[in-house]
Motif scaffolding. Sequence first.
Motif, short mmCIF file in Angstrom:
data_model
loop_
_atom_site.label_atom_id
_atom_site.label_comp_id
_atom_site.label_asym_id
_atom_site.label_seq_id
_atom_site.Cartn_x
_atom_site.Cartn_y
_atom_site.Cartn_z
N ARG A 156 -101.81 56.85 69.51
CA ARG A 156 -101.64 57.48 69.87
C ARG A 156 -99.53 56.84 70.91
NH1 ARG A 156 -106.79 54.75 70.14
NH2 ARG A 156 -108.23 56.18 70.24
N ASP A 157 -99.40 55.53 70.43
CA ASP A 157 -97.92 55.38 70.74
C ASP A 157 -97.62 55.81 70.53
OD1 ASP A 157 -99.10 53.08 72.11
OD2 ASP A 157 -98.57 52.11 70.31
N ASN A 158 -97.70 56.81 69.04
CA ASN A 158 -96.61 58.03 69.06
C ASN A 158 -97.27 59.23 69.46
OD1 ASN A 158 -94.92 59.03 66.93
ND2 ASN A 158 -96.10 59.84 65.73
N ARG A 159 -97.18 59.71 70.76
CA ARG A 159 -98.14 61.00 71.12
C ARG A 159 -99.02 61.62 70.78
NH1 ARG A 159 -92.02 61.82 74.86
NH2 ARG A 159 -91.59 60.27 75.27
N GLY A 160 -100.16 61.09 70.14
CA GLY A 160 -100.95 62.03 69.12
C GLY A 160 -100.44 62.64 67.59
N ILE A 193 -101.21 58.13 59.43
CA ILE A 193 -102.46 58.40 60.39
C ILE A 193 -102.59 59.16 61.47
CG2 ILE A 193 -103.66 56.66 62.39
CD1 ILE A 193 -101.60 54.12 61.25
N GLY A 194 -103.39 60.55 61.30
CA GLY A 194 -103.55 61.43 62.63
C GLY A 194 -104.57 61.41 62.44
N ASP A 195 -104.90 63.14 62.80
CA ASP A 195 -106.47 63.37 62.64
C ASP A 195 -106.33 63.83 61.51
OD1 ASP A 195 -105.65 66.23 63.59
OD2 ASP A 195 -105.50 66.28 64.74
N VAL A 196 -107.87 64.92 61.66
CA VAL A 196 -108.31 65.30 60.40
C VAL A 196 -107.69 66.43 59.44
CG1 VAL A 196 -109.95 66.91 60.77
CG2 VAL A 196 -110.44 66.15 58.43
#
Length: 460
Positions: free
Chosen positions: A254-258, A308-311
């Motif tokens: 989140r700190d990486n703006r998604g 780290i991220g969404d799939v």
Amino acid sequence: MTETHALFPRRHPQQNAHSPTILNWARNAELAPANAVVKPKNEAQLQEVIATATGSVRMMGSSMSPGRMLALSQPGDVLVDLSRLRGVLAVDDESVTFAAGTSLHEVFTTLTTLNRMLYASPGVIDSQTLAGAISTGTHGQGMKQSSLADEALNIRLVDAAGHIHDIDRNHPSFGAVQLGLGTLGAISAVTLRTCPATLFTCFKSASSADTLADDLRNWNQQWTFSKAWWFPDEDKVHAWNAREANAEEQTLWRDNRGELVALEETDEQMNATVDKTLEQMRDDTKIVDENGKPFRTVTRFKDFSDVIGDVYQVFCRGIATPQINIEIGIPMARVPAVIERMKAWHNDSQPHMHYPIILRCTGASSAWLSPAYQQPTCFFGFVVYYAEDGSLSEEGLEFLRAAEQLLAEEGGRPHWGKYFDPTLYDWPTLYPQWSEFQAIRRRFDPHGKFLNTFMTEVLS
């Protein structure tokens, strides 16, 4: 056995906008005269096109499949482009319905906007249309999911007479329609089941291939999603294993703006192996640009780091590059024996490796013609990229043919949307529902309107 030039054709020169012939995406096959392509604006026009067609009708999707799957056979045949049938048609608490011509990129983007995702992991690229991806068995990686077709709750189909059928999971034909190869009718819409969006942390590692069979089993049992690349020449394996991100990891994202987070610590273990692979690829392709697409697909293994991220950010990171790609599904129970046989074959023959072997395992599929039908399956993928002049490495092709033959002898089932030699396979033996599929196909299409020459040969 199919002749090499027919199985692995050269690429055609770049076309201009006024070319009289339509090629597939890889530009290695002619699909149809340009005036044989129709682009219906809506479902009603699609019904009319099919009902009034006097010849065969094939769907082109994003034309990423081998040309023989899509190509028209006779004058008067029609190639249907569904690109105008796209976008969201309906949303409820558990599903989203998309028009069939929607690209997977748009599907994934839309779901992310809705804070949802599919249960199925995505494939490598997202250029395919939804209908095309379902119809050919597109899949990701992870034993807790299977193909994209297994996420369909309802498939809307236009049959050879132009009639509409809404086929849900309780319909007796659903298993056939899930993966129909475009031979049952034209898909106009798909309802996909969804779940809340989840973030994942993907841990990347390098290891020896000595324990590959055990490692592959353990990774797929322990992790939500798992994917590996096997470099037999170097006896190395590079693996991506992902689990749900913890609270701290979610905060970093989140700190990486998604955006995808690449953790600072990097690992150089694969660098020498990657450099050797890049040297062989440059020799094979004669591509001058050091940053050419084929090279970028393997360079990402250098100085790798956990992410780290969404799939979709984690796994849908492929580069759409013209290539010959063979992928064969092997039942998980057979995988250890097959890996040992491949190791012995590699040691004896020392084949020319153009690219590492890609290993993606999935859970069982309910689609009758899925290579993973009713059994967890590991897909062995093999790639040879096209050279600058449109040719292919002869040594690379020899490797592809030998690898496919070996896996076919082990009961492998080929991915329908990629390249394969149909003469190596006994379809009724491989697919228990083969006769039932044929009966349902004839019910939807009594006169073979949705067949072309290649599909007629396969289904006969």
